[in-house]
Design a protein around this motif. Sequence first.
Motif, short mmCIF file in Angstrom:
data_model
loop_
_atom_site.label_atom_id
_atom_site.label_comp_id
_atom_site.label_asym_id
_atom_site.label_seq_id
_atom_site.Cartn_x
_atom_site.Cartn_y
_atom_site.Cartn_z
N ALA A 125 1.53 6.40 5.61
CA ALA A 125 1.61 5.98 4.12
C ALA A 125 0.33 5.42 3.71
CB ALA A 125 2.81 5.37 3.67
N THR A 126 -0.71 5.31 4.64
CA THR A 126 -1.88 4.49 4.13
C THR A 126 -3.20 5.58 3.53
OG1 THR A 126 -2.75 5.01 6.21
CG2 THR A 126 -1.66 2.72 5.90
N ASP A 127 -4.03 5.16 3.29
CA ASP A 127 -5.34 6.03 2.79
C ASP A 127 -4.75 6.74 1.46
OD1 ASP A 127 -6.84 5.34 4.71
OD2 ASP A 127 -5.92 6.78 6.03
N ALA A 128 -4.51 7.87 1.24
CA ALA A 128 -4.22 8.62 0.08
C ALA A 128 -2.86 8.34 -0.65
CB ALA A 128 -4.31 10.28 0.38
N TRP A 129 -1.84 8.31 0.23
CA TRP A 129 -0.67 7.67 -0.34
C TRP A 129 -0.71 6.43 -1.23
CZ3 TRP A 129 2.91 3.87 -0.69
CH2 TRP A 129 4.24 4.47 -1.20
N ALA A 130 -1.30 5.33 -0.29
CA ALA A 130 -1.66 4.16 -0.79
C ALA A 130 -2.58 4.02 -1.95
CB ALA A 130 -2.12 3.09 0.25
N GLU A 131 -3.40 4.92 -2.12
CA GLU A 131 -4.39 4.99 -3.32
C GLU A 131 -3.58 5.57 -4.35
OE1 GLU A 131 -7.82 7.05 -2.23
OE2 GLU A 131 -8.48 5.81 -0.93
N GLU A 132 -2.66 6.44 -4.01
CA GLU A 132 -2.13 7.09 -5.39
C GLU A 132 -0.89 6.05 -5.90
OE1 GLU A 132 -1.25 10.29 -8.04
OE2 GLU A 132 -3.01 9.66 -6.82
N PHE A 133 -0.22 5.28 -4.92
CA PHE A 133 0.60 4.02 -5.41
C PHE A 133 -0.06 3.20 -6.28
CE2 PHE A 133 2.50 0.03 -4.57
CZ PHE A 133 3.84 0.22 -4.64
N MET A 134 -0.96 2.61 -5.85
CA MET A 134 -1.67 1.62 -6.57
C MET A 134 -2.17 2.07 -7.78
SD MET A 134 -1.30 -1.05 -4.69
CE MET A 134 -2.12 -1.94 -6.25
#
Length: 310
Positions: A95-104
């Motif tokens: 859940a890092t990288d692309a997932w985290a960017e979209e969450f933020m």
Amino acid sequence: MTEFGFIDSIRRLFADLDGNGFEAIGDDCTVVPVSAGESMVLTCDLLAEQVHFLRDRTTPYELGGKSLAVNLSDVAAMGAAPVATLLALSLPRDATDAWAEEFMRGYHDMSLRHGVALVGGDTTASASGIVISVTAIGRAPSGHIKRRSAARAGDRIFVGDVLGASGAGLQDILAGRNDTEAARIHRNPEPQIAEGIWLGARTEVHAMMDLSDGLASDLRHILAASGVGAELDIECIPAYADPQEAVCAGEDYKLLLTADPCRAERLQADFRARFGKPLHPVGRITEERKLRWLLGGKPQPLDWHGFTHY
């Protein structure tokens, strides 16, 4: 031990410590005066994967917005305006990288929508699921702060919008129906932030909180804190679908309040004029310390309760 039994045990354990100006546990937020006539409110909420959300049934953008929205709802329920947040994230490797960017990005857009700054937080790795912790901070004139302990016998009880859509949406999601209106509402709650600030300024509003665990449970917090009871008219509850689901399902994040009966009609009229929708009367506060459900004016033998974690 129940969830609220655990909270009560924590309250008792820490009762021997000076609060240093902060109010004790018991409301949607703690309150501390910051200047003459003004107070700050603070709250903290957790969202845990498999408990509050299913990662494969919601987008990271939606989850980012929801994580903030449910905390801003607590601030508004105190009659305060949210001003800042702190965010802590515990993320597994997938859940890092692309997932985290979209969450933020979702968290940012909700922050921008309500003018709320992100001023700090923490990040760490997780060995299993995602855990999200948000601390929300608000400010209000001290006289506008609404507490659960202020309900009075005779008060009218109101809810700020239709209830039960989020609960219906959760059932749709669990059944694989992810594209229904109710499922969208569940993933994208609309807390009543402007309404909470406006109601905070109304002196006829006594007690207030937001509906996160369902009316059947949340009203009991007001009753316990105020030392009163209530009668709820089932036919008056603005239900999305089923009345029981409307009062038991939770995660609506709409406002629950009590108000002076002599000024309730003016409050309703002014609310409609300001927000273009009704403030729904659902019952009244009583002296007898019981919650009664009425249908056609007659008591019903119902033992309805909302969501509980334990």
